[in-house]
Design an enzyme around this catalytic site. Structure first.
Site, PDB file in Angstrom:
ATOM      1  N   GLY A   1      -3.499   0.071   8.700  1.00  0.00           N
ATOM      2  CA  GLY A   1      -4.643   0.911   9.083  1.00  0.00           C
ATOM      3  C   GLY A   1      -5.464   0.215  10.149  1.00  0.00           C
ATOM      4  O   GLY A   1      -5.761  -0.969  10.013  1.00  0.00           O
TER       5      GLY A   1
ATOM      6  N   ARG B   1       2.462   1.865   9.798  1.00  0.00           N
ATOM      7  CA  ARG B   1       2.692   1.169   8.520  1.00  0.00           C
ATOM      8  C   ARG B   1       4.176   0.883   8.334  1.00  0.00           C
ATOM      9  O   ARG B   1       4.692   0.881   7.215  1.00  0.00           O
ATOM     10  CB  ARG B   1       2.148   1.999   7.361  1.00  0.00           C
TER      11      ARG B   1
ATOM     12  N   ASP C   1      -2.733  -7.225   4.171  1.00  0.00           N
ATOM     13  CA  ASP C   1      -1.782  -7.866   3.264  1.00  0.00           C
ATOM     14  C   ASP C   1      -0.321  -7.484   3.559  1.00  0.00           C
ATOM     15  O   ASP C   1       0.563  -8.338   3.521  1.00  0.00           O
ATOM     16  CB  ASP C   1      -2.156  -7.470   1.827  1.00  0.00           C
TER      17      ASP C   1
ATOM     18  N   THR D   1      -8.979  -5.802   8.126  1.00  0.00           N
ATOM     19  CA  THR D   1      -9.030  -4.605   7.277  1.00  0.00           C
ATOM     20  C   THR D   1     -10.483  -4.273   6.942  1.00  0.00           C
ATOM     21  O   THR D   1     -11.282  -5.166   6.667  1.00  0.00           O
ATOM     22  CB  THR D   1      -8.248  -4.731   5.945  1.00  0.00           C
TER      23      THR D   1
ATOM     24  N   ASP E   1     -11.190  -2.979   4.316  1.00  0.00           N
ATOM     25  CA  ASP E   1     -11.283  -3.129   2.857  1.00  0.00           C
ATOM     26  C   ASP E   1     -11.822  -4.499   2.424  1.00  0.00           C
ATOM     27  O   ASP E   1     -12.246  -4.666   1.283  1.00  0.00           O
ATOM     28  CB  ASP E   1      -9.903  -2.922   2.203  1.00  0.00           C
TER      29      ASP E   1
ATOM     30  N   ASP F   1     -10.272  -7.159   1.645  1.00  0.00           N
ATOM     31  CA  ASP F   1      -9.615  -7.589   0.404  1.00  0.00           C
ATOM     32  C   ASP F   1      -8.553  -8.671   0.594  1.00  0.00           C
ATOM     33  O   ASP F   1      -7.693  -8.860  -0.263  1.00  0.00           O
ATOM     34  CB  ASP F   1      -8.993  -6.362  -0.306  1.00  0.00           C
TER      35      ASP F   1
ATOM     36  N   ARG G   1      -9.388   1.187  -0.875  1.00  0.00           N
ATOM     37  CA  ARG G   1      -8.187   1.089  -1.720  1.00  0.00           C
ATOM     38  C   ARG G   1      -8.538   0.470  -3.078  1.00  0.00           C
ATOM     39  O   ARG G   1      -9.410   1.012  -3.752  1.00  0.00           O
ATOM     40  CB  ARG G   1      -7.115   0.270  -1.016  1.00  0.00           C
TER      41      ARG G   1
HETATM   42  O1  F6P Z   1      -6.447  -0.212   4.171  1.00  0.00           O
HETATM   43  C1  F6P Z   1      -7.316   0.487   4.981  1.00  0.00           C
HETATM   44  C2  F6P Z   1      -7.453   1.914   4.537  1.00  0.00           C
HETATM   45  O2  F6P Z   1      -8.405   2.527   5.375  1.00  0.00           O
HETATM   46  C3  F6P Z   1      -7.800   2.112   3.061  1.00  0.00           C
HETATM   47  O3  F6P Z   1      -9.158   1.890   2.798  1.00  0.00           O
HETATM   48  C4  F6P Z   1      -7.338   3.525   2.856  1.00  0.00           C
HETATM   49  O4  F6P Z   1      -7.021   3.778   1.503  1.00  0.00           O
HETATM   50  C5  F6P Z   1      -6.114   3.614   3.709  1.00  0.00           C
HETATM   51  O5  F6P Z   1      -6.238   2.616   4.697  1.00  0.00           O
HETATM   52  C6  F6P Z   1      -5.919   4.957   4.385  1.00  0.00           C
HETATM   53  O6  F6P Z   1      -4.712   4.934   5.045  1.00  0.00           O
HETATM   54  P1  F6P Z   1      -4.218   6.016   6.100  1.00  0.00           P
HETATM   55  O7  F6P Z   1      -4.907   5.710   7.396  1.00  0.00           O
HETATM   56  O8  F6P Z   1      -2.757   5.788   6.163  1.00  0.00           O
HETATM   57  O9  F6P Z   1      -4.607   7.344   5.567  1.00  0.00           O
END
Ligand code: F6P
Length: 343
Positions: free
Chosen positions: A10, A71, A102, A125, A127, A129, A171
């Site tokens: 992301g 991804r 990660d 990120t 997040d 995390d 997440r």
């Molecule tokens: O890991 C970053 C993040 O924004 C999370 O907070 C969220 O759950 C996910 O990516 C959303 O992913 P996508 O952009 O694939 O919808």
């Protein structure tokens, strides 16, 4: 020295600051940098773009990533790893800087150990995390976006005497929800790390209403776990290359439960990808720049299998292997500090 760089997973504000930092440092050291497009996909397919001090000079304040992201997990298909190694060979790369969370850094670590590929990681990120680093860039910008959203939602909640549930990303880590809830003075915060007691939450909201507070703000992390969730179908159930289910939708359920149990009119807002968009905060520009410079220096020093990290106010390097595989989640103590305000 020829160095590849990619951004995976992301996106988040600050990625371009890192790219600029790596390019500047490697170029100053006499090296050449090439961007691999759309994360590991670009490394597999050999899609590249040249990066120079000149063409990265104006990207510091830009959101997203000039390299694109995906991804893609090369380890999903053995032939993709072979293809990636062939690209590395064909391009004559001496090292690769992988900027990601990660998953992306997990791949960088495996390539280093399985194939002696000269990888270096840089933690990103919203997040927040990732282990071994105090903060990941992107988090600060996201936190400020959510805090501003709460400030805006508060005024309309107040006008209509409503409760508004704000669903945040993050997440399985509650950093964004907890810190934005604290910064926005939320009446209740639900995070993945702490079992949710929705009865207690509704009691607090009812007590506040009885005491004269005419509106309420509840912040819910998308990954929070509540018993009432069983059988509830969230927004979508997509699974990515790394096996992660796409989260989102819990805010709606929490809003329904609040309205049913308190009798107070309730609305919900899913902030979604707004939290990842736009220009990076000053903090993320500086952190991204410092991590980029740090990663560039590791390349020049040939310190591979390492990840740049922020510890205290210092940029240090740690083994990639120590940084991946174990998420840095919100500590119960941190959550308890926020919980003082919803007892
Ligand atoms: O890991 C970053 C993040 O924004 C999370 O907070 C969220 O759950 C996910 O990516 C959303 O992913 P996508 O952009 O694939 O919808």
């Amino acid at each position: 020295m020829k160095v590849g760089i990619l951004t995976g997973g992301g996106d988040c504000p600050g990625l371009n600051a890192v790219i600029r930092g790596v390019v500047r440092t490697v170029s100053n050291g006499g090296g050449e940098v090439v961007g691999l497009l759309r994360g590991w996909r670009g490394a597999i397919e050999g899609n590249t773009t040249p990066l120079t001090i000149q063409n990265t000079e104006e990207i510091l304040w830009e959101g997203g990533t000039i390299l694109g992201s995906s991804r893609t997990n090369p380890y999903k298909k053995p032939e993709d790893v072979q293809q990636l190694l062939a690209t590395f060979e064909k391009l004559g790369l001496d090292a690769l800087v992988a900027i990601g969370g990660d998953d992306t850094l997990g791949v960088a670590n495996r390539l280093y150990h399985d194939h002696k590929l000269n990888t270096i990681g840089c933690p990103k990120t919203i997040d927040n995390d990732l282990s071994c680093t105090d903060v990941t860039f992107g988090f600060d910008t996201s936190l400020n976006i959510v805090t501003e959203a709460i400030d805006r939602l508060r005024t309309t909640a107040k006008s209509h005497q409503r409760i508004i549930v704000v669903e945040t990303m993050g997440r399985h880590a509650g950093w964004i929800a907890c810190e934005s809830g604290m910064a926005g003075g939320a009446d209740y915060i639900l995070v993945p790390e702490v079992p949710a007691d929705l009865k207690a939450m509704c009691d607090v909201l009812k007590q506040r209403r009885a005491a004269g507070k005419t509106y309420g703000i509840v912040v819910v992390s998308e990954g929070a776990v509540i018993a009432e969730q069983e059988g509830f179908v969230t927004q979508n159930a997509r699974i990515d290359d790394f096996g992660h289910v796409s989260l989102g939708g819990l805010g709606q359920l929490v809003a329904e439960i609040i309205e049913k149990n308190t009798g107070i009119e309730t609305r919900y807002v899913v902030l979604g990808h707004l939290q990842r968009g736009g220009s990076p905060s000053a903090y993320d520009r500086v952190l991204g720049t410092r991590l980029g410079v740090g990663a560039g220096r590791l390349v020049l020093q040939k310190k591979f299998g390492r990840m740049v990290a922020l510890q205290g106010t210092d940029v240090v390097d740690v083994a990639l292997a120590d940084a991946v595989g174990k998420l840095k989640t919100l500590s119960p103590e941190f959550y308890q500090d926020s919980a003082e305000f919803f007892k």
